[in-house]
Design a protein around this motif. Structure first.
Motif, short mmCIF file in Angstrom:
data_model
loop_
_atom_site.label_atom_id
_atom_site.label_comp_id
_atom_site.label_asym_id
_atom_site.label_seq_id
_atom_site.Cartn_x
_atom_site.Cartn_y
_atom_site.Cartn_z
N LEU A 131 0.91 -1.24 -0.03
CA LEU A 131 -0.08 0.21 0.04
C LEU A 131 0.95 1.38 0.03
N VAL A 132 0.37 2.29 -0.92
CA VAL A 132 1.04 3.36 -0.50
C VAL A 132 0.61 4.20 0.47
N ARG A 133 1.14 4.64 1.57
CA ARG A 133 0.76 5.19 2.74
C ARG A 133 0.88 6.46 2.78
N HIS A 134 -0.29 7.18 3.52
CA HIS A 134 0.02 8.98 3.67
C HIS A 134 1.01 8.96 4.68
N GLY A 135 1.87 9.93 4.38
CA GLY A 135 2.89 10.35 5.23
C GLY A 135 4.18 9.39 5.29
N ARG A 136 4.04 8.55 4.42
CA ARG A 136 5.10 7.47 4.40
C ARG A 136 5.48 7.23 2.83
N PRO A 137 6.43 7.93 2.28
CA PRO A 137 6.88 8.11 0.97
C PRO A 137 7.42 6.74 0.64
N ALA A 138 7.05 6.29 -0.72
CA ALA A 138 7.66 4.92 -1.20
C ALA A 138 9.21 5.01 -1.15
N ASN A 139 9.60 4.02 -0.91
CA ASN A 139 11.37 4.09 -0.84
C ASN A 139 11.51 2.66 -1.61
N ASP A 140 11.47 2.67 -3.05
CA ASP A 140 11.87 1.61 -3.81
C ASP A 140 13.30 1.24 -3.77
N SER A 141 14.36 2.15 -3.42
CA SER A 141 15.72 1.67 -3.43
C SER A 141 15.91 0.75 -2.23
N ALA A 142 15.45 1.29 -1.12
CA ALA A 142 15.71 0.39 0.15
C ALA A 142 14.94 -1.00 -0.06
N LEU A 143 13.80 -1.21 -0.66
CA LEU A 143 13.02 -2.35 -0.76
C LEU A 143 13.56 -3.18 -1.61
N VAL A 144 14.22 -2.59 -3.10
CA VAL A 144 15.17 -3.23 -4.09
C VAL A 144 16.14 -3.92 -3.25
N ALA A 145 16.81 -3.36 -2.54
CA ALA A 145 17.81 -3.69 -1.90
C ALA A 145 17.96 -4.95 -0.96
N ALA A 146 16.72 -4.77 -0.19
CA ALA A 146 16.48 -5.85 0.66
C ALA A 146 15.72 -7.30 -0.25
N LEU A 147 15.02 -6.87 -1.07
CA LEU A 147 14.71 -8.15 -1.89
C LEU A 147 15.66 -8.96 -2.56
N ARG A 148 16.70 -7.98 -3.27
CA ARG A 148 17.92 -8.34 -3.91
C ARG A 148 18.86 -9.23 -2.94
N LYS A 149 18.87 -8.90 -1.66
CA LYS A 149 19.75 -9.66 -0.72
C LYS A 149 19.06 -11.08 -0.46
N ALA A 150 17.67 -11.14 -0.49
CA ALA A 150 16.86 -12.09 -0.37
C ALA A 150 16.97 -12.90 -1.57
N ALA A 151 16.98 -12.21 -2.63
CA ALA A 151 17.17 -13.22 -4.08
C ALA A 151 18.40 -13.95 -4.05
N ASP A 152 19.51 -13.15 -3.62
CA ASP A 152 20.80 -13.71 -3.74
C ASP A 152 20.84 -15.00 -2.83
N SER A 153 20.52 -14.56 -1.74
CA SER A 153 20.48 -15.99 -0.69
C SER A 153 19.77 -17.02 -1.23
N ILE A 154 18.44 -16.98 -1.77
CA ILE A 154 17.97 -18.01 -2.13
C ILE A 154 18.61 -18.74 -3.38
N THR A 155 19.01 -17.84 -4.31
CA THR A 155 19.91 -18.25 -5.65
C THR A 155 20.96 -19.29 -5.12
N ARG A 156 21.81 -18.61 -4.10
CA ARG A 156 22.96 -19.43 -3.65
C ARG A 156 22.38 -20.83 -2.92
#
Length: 255
Positions: free
Chosen positions: A224-249
């Motif tokens: 959800l895009v929440r009021h007063g909490r701007p979307a932060n794709d960069s931090a989310l992408v970093a967390a998802l990529r870390k998890a994806a790398d872990s799964i792939t390994r």
């Protein structure tokens, strides 16, 4: 995640070097050719080759004397389904994403040209979005689906789009634009988009696995895009990529 201790096991490493080389070259190799490629002496490889042959991991042509892989490794690798392995490898990394980012995440694969959700981990927040395991979506209409479509071969992509109602509605211009977007996704391995079906919802997906092996999935959040909490794709992408790398390994795939 703590790294495994770096203990040296020369004999095992030698055997693995042989198996990986035979897999990479894809044609039978003589003892001399193997020794040359691995920069080892024939004498130190001979006993290892004999052991691998006795265990049926390799076979030797009785006339040419060259070695090749048998199907034993293939049989071992397929003793459990790919989905089972994905689910096992993804469970903890997905949980870490939800705890770190406070957003739900889900794992999807392509199934007969459509996007199938195979795992879901809920956010600890009291208000959250969840995607039902087993839900099926038209792949071109989702961030995860487009990411996976981007890494298919031309023939597989044509088959997948033939199963899509959205692709059937493409004009010539829309198809060209769609193809350009897939080319961009192949470079970044990240797909972000506002939901095409629900206002105020944003999707972020990253690639899991190795397309060259045919084993891949999309790890994504639908938030959800929440009021007063701007979307932060960069931090989310970093967390998802870390998890994806872990799964792939964990799957033993090389990206």
């Amino acid at each position: 995640m703590a790294k495994a201790p770096n203990y040296s096991v020369p004999a095992l490493e030698k055997g693995l070097d042989l198996l990986e080389l035979l897999a990479a070259v894809a044609v039978p190799q003589s003892l001399a050719e193997l020794a040359s490629r691995l920069d080892r002496s024939s004498s130190e490889l001979f006993r290892m080759l004999n052991c691998l042959e006795k265990r049926d991991y390799i076979s030797r042509d009785p006339l040419a004397g060259k070695y090749a892989l048998t199907l034993k490794l293939f049989t071992l690798a397929h003793s459990h389904s790919v989905v089972d392995k994905l689910l096992q490898a993804a469970r903890q990394p997905m949980r870490e994403v939800t705890e770190t980012m406070r957003e739900s995440c889900h794992l999807s694969v392509l199934d007969r040209g459509r996007l199938l959700v195979i795992a879901q981990e809920d956010s600890p927040e009291p208000v959250r979005l969840s995607i039902e395991v087993g839900a099926v979506f038209d792949a071109p209409r989702t961030a995860s689906g487009r990411l996976l479509l981007a890494h298919l071969t031309d023939d597989a992509l044509a088959d997948a789009l033939a199963a899509s109602s959205a692709a059937g509605e493409f004009s010539s211009q829309a198809r060209r634009q769609f193809d350009r977007s897939l080319a961009d996704l192949r470079k970044t391995n990240v797909s972000t988009a506002d939901s095409e079906t629900i206002d105020g919802v944003r999707d972020v997906a990253v690639l899991v696995g190795a397309p060259q092996t045919g084993i891949m999935a999309a790890l994504a959040t639908t938030r959800l895009v929440r009021h007063g909490r701007p979307a932060n794709d960069s931090a989310l992408v970093a967390a998802l990529r870390k998890a994806a790398d872990s799964i792939t390994r964990s799957l033993g795939l090389v990206t």
